[in-house]
Design an enzyme around this catalytic site. Structure first.
Site, PDB file in Angstrom:
ATOM      1  CB  ILE A 116      -0.957  -0.002   1.200  1.00  0.00           C
ATOM      2  CG1 ILE A 116      -1.951  -1.155   1.086  1.00  0.00           C
ATOM      3  CG2 ILE A 116      -1.698   1.332   1.313  1.00  0.00           C
ATOM      4  CD1 ILE A 116      -2.804  -1.375   2.328  1.00  0.00           C
ATOM      5  CB  ILE A 196      -5.065   4.905   5.175  1.00  0.00           C
ATOM      6  CG1 ILE A 196      -3.607   4.745   4.728  1.00  0.00           C
ATOM      7  CG2 ILE A 196      -5.637   6.223   4.695  1.00  0.00           C
ATOM      8  CD1 ILE A 196      -3.443   4.609   3.230  1.00  0.00           C
ATOM      9  CB  SER A 197      -2.300   2.043   9.391  1.00  0.00           C
ATOM     10  OG  SER A 197      -2.238   3.025  10.426  1.00  0.00           O
ATOM     11  NE  ARG A 198      -6.922  -2.803  11.187  1.00  0.00           N
ATOM     12  CZ  ARG A 198      -7.065  -2.959   9.878  1.00  0.00           C
ATOM     13  NH1 ARG A 198      -6.966  -1.895   9.076  1.00  0.00           N
ATOM     14  NH2 ARG A 198      -7.296  -4.154   9.363  1.00  0.00           N
ATOM     15  CG  ASP A 222     -10.507   5.325   5.719  1.00  0.00           C
ATOM     16  OD1 ASP A 222     -11.675   5.759   5.684  1.00  0.00           O
ATOM     17  OD2 ASP A 222     -10.196   4.193   5.284  1.00  0.00           O
ATOM     18  CD  GLU A 227     -12.341   1.808  12.306  1.00  0.00           C
ATOM     19  OE1 GLU A 227     -12.986   0.856  11.793  1.00  0.00           O
ATOM     20  OE2 GLU A 227     -11.235   2.158  11.894  1.00  0.00           O
ATOM     21  CG  HIS A 246     -11.864   0.988   8.186  1.00  0.00           C
ATOM     22  ND1 HIS A 246     -11.436   0.355   9.315  1.00  0.00           N
ATOM     23  CD2 HIS A 246     -11.026   0.577   7.193  1.00  0.00           C
ATOM     24  CE1 HIS A 246     -10.379  -0.402   9.039  1.00  0.00           C
ATOM     25  NE2 HIS A 246     -10.116  -0.278   7.750  1.00  0.00           N
ATOM     26  N   GLY A 248     -11.227   2.549   3.230  1.00  0.00           N
ATOM     27  CA  GLY A 248     -10.050   2.111   2.488  1.00  0.00           C
ATOM     28  C   GLY A 248     -10.285   1.179   1.326  1.00  0.00           C
TER      29      GLY A 248
END
Length: 282
Positions: A116, A196-198, A222, A227, A246, A248
């Site tokens: 990514i 955009i990972s965690r 994101d 969440e 999220h 992604g």
């Protein structure tokens, strides 16, 4: 029907894989995940039952990289903020001092240069950005040259130089709250953090404080932890934050490709063949 189950396809972390479930499925051979992140699984526990695991890296890398660049551009040009101004009933004109920041010529620091991260670098090169990256292992020289990326052995060097910091690492005990108060204070006051990972890769309380105090310019997320965030969380009240739920991998084609990749891994496991995307416990 526990004895009949030989494979599990995890969709959005469901079903929850725990010891009780594994004990109830004596003939389980494989768990295929709908995505690349495996932090929701106890890999050693699953492996102790002789069950193989696979993810879907090929399907998700391009669409997740698109999400990262979309957040970078939206934050740089303050798109959400000016959209809200544009649709406001009281709008007569747009203030001249609502200025974004230029992307071309800016420095992007990518933390986590896997598939990514590398695809983000390819996109950033097209936007004429200078690219720095930090990774556990350095990329081959020809790969660096292809995107014009410079390796930073120490994360601090990247944080001090980057105008945009993009997080694309896996969530592990080593990356939990990788970006905290100290790291945010190393960044430029004009810098933007994009995750955009965690969500747990960032100390969100420290991030909210840094954004409120002007330690950094903005953030685009994101992913959050949890969440969604509690509705009273300070990050939800800041104008210089963009939060998406999220997104992604959420495109029509990516969803189809993820399922195809999962099925490919499941069929390989049931046939006693090597798994194309097997994940081993570290």
């Amino acid at each position: 029907i526990g004895k009949k189950v030989q494979a599990i396809y995890l969709w959005w972390h469901k079903p929850v894989i725990n010891k009780e479930l594994l004990q109830s499925l004596p003939n389980l051979k494989v768990i295929a995940n709908s995505g690349v992140g495996m932090d929701h699984l106890d890999l050693k526990l699953v492996a102790s039952f002789g069950v193989k695991m696979a993810n879907a890296p090929r399907a998700v890398s391009s669409t997740t990289a698109d999400t990262g660049m979309a957040l970078l551009l939206a934050s740089a040009r303050r798109l959400v903020e000016v959209h809200n101004i544009s649709i406001s009933p009281s709008m007569e004109y747009c203030e001249a001092d609502i200025l974004g920041v230029k992307v071309a010529g800016a420095t992007l620091g990518i933390i986590g240069m896997g598939s990514i991260g590398y695809k983000i670098a390819l996109r950033a090169k097209a936007f004429e950005m200078n690219i720095l990256y930090h990774n556990r292992t350095r990329r081959e020289v020809q790969e660096e040259q292809a995107v014009g990326a410079t390796y930073c052995k120490k994360i601090d060097n990247l944080l001090q130089q980057a105008d945009f910091v993009m997080l694309t690492v896996n969530l592990t005990p080593q990356t939990h709250k990788l970006i905290g108060k100290r790291e945010l204070e190393l960044m430029k006051p004009t810098a933007t953090l994009i995750n955009i990972s965690r969500g747990a890769v960032v100390d969100q309380e420290a991030l909210a404080a840094a954004l409120q105090a002007g330690v950094i310019r903005a953030a685009a997320l994101d992913v959050t932890s949890p969440e969604p965030l509690p509705r009273d969380h300070p990050l939800l009240k800041l104008k210089n934050v963009i939060i998406t739920p999220h997104l992604g991998i959420k495109t029509d084609k990516a969803t189809y490709m993820i399922t195809e990749e999962a099925v490919e891994n499941i069929l390989a496991a049931l046939s006693g063949l090597p798994l194309p995307s097997e994940v081993l416990p570290s």
